[in-house]
Design an enzyme around this catalytic site. Structure first.
Site, PDB file in Angstrom:
ATOM      1  CG  ASP A  11      -1.774   1.136   1.438  1.00  0.00           C
ATOM      2  OD1 ASP A  11      -1.643   2.134   0.709  1.00  0.00           O
ATOM      3  OD2 ASP A  11      -2.632   1.072   2.351  1.00  0.00           O
ATOM      4  N   GLY A  33      -9.401   4.215  -6.516  1.00  0.00           N
ATOM      5  CA  GLY A  33      -8.085   3.586  -6.555  1.00  0.00           C
ATOM      6  C   GLY A  33      -7.054   4.254  -5.661  1.00  0.00           C
ATOM      7  CG  ASP A  35      -6.830  10.653  -6.875  1.00  0.00           C
ATOM      8  OD1 ASP A  35      -6.146  11.315  -6.077  1.00  0.00           O
ATOM      9  OD2 ASP A  35      -7.610  11.171  -7.701  1.00  0.00           O
ATOM     10  CE1 TYR A 126      -8.673   7.865 -15.236  1.00  0.00           C
ATOM     11  CE2 TYR A 126      -6.474   8.721 -15.555  1.00  0.00           C
ATOM     12  CZ  TYR A 126      -7.763   8.886 -15.110  1.00  0.00           C
ATOM     13  OH  TYR A 126      -8.145  10.081 -14.551  1.00  0.00           O
TER      14      TYR A 126
END
Length: 174
Positions: A11, A33, A35, A126
């Site tokens: 992480d 995600g 962000d 994306y």
């Protein structure tokens, strides 16, 4: 393998580095995600800095990067970069992804950052193909480090086994 490159599975919000990189969206206001995880873990200070940047320059364009505090994260800074959505002109998208890495590194040098950690930019929602994204990430970082000695360590932080395996192969860790 370049001794300045490191690979970890985990992480990114737990990584101790001068800066971690956020795979942001152009609004800089958090999202899903990586962000969303960075904004949640770092707290309001990151969002406040992002809002100030938006007010000043109107967000962050694809391939560009901006820097904020890291709030409650163990890092000192968060470098927010916007990777491309993978559709349309593939060569253009590959260049924009390389720019996201190189512009993040340039910003790190400008702020005297010695250690930086990258997530797998653009490989989630994306839809950038993970094998090609990993190749671009590693090649761009290696090329940058050949030209610039100020960054002491770059860590690639992979959240999933697939990306970790791709990076391990590219970095010849297996």
């Amino acid at each position: 393998m370049n001794s300045k490159l490191k690979l970890v599975k985990g992480d990114i919000t737990k990584i101790e580095a001068d800066a971690i990189v956020n795979a942001a969206n152009s609004s800089l206001l958090g999202g899903g995600g990586v962000d969303g995880a960075i904004h949640r873990a770092g707290g309001q200070a990151i969002l406040d800095d992002c809002i100030a940047i938006r007010n000043r320059q109107g967000g962050c364009k694809t391939g560009e990067a901006v820097i904020t505090t890291a709030g409650k994260l163990p890092a000192k800074y968060v470098i927010h970069t916007v990777g491309p959505v993978y559709n349309g002109n593939k060569a253009e998208k590959e260049q924009l992804l390389a720019n996201a890495y190189s512009n993040s590194l340039k910003l790190a040098v400008e702020h005297d950052i010695k250690t930086i950690a990258f997530p797998n930019i653009s490989t989630g929602v994306y839809h950038f193909p993970k094998p090609r994204a990993a190749q671009i990430a590693v090649a761009t970082v290696q090329d940058f480090l050949k030209q610039n000695n100020s960054i002491m360590q770059v860590t690639f932080v992979c959240f999933d086994d697939e990306n970790y395996s791709l990076y391990a192969d590219l970095l010849q860790l297996t």
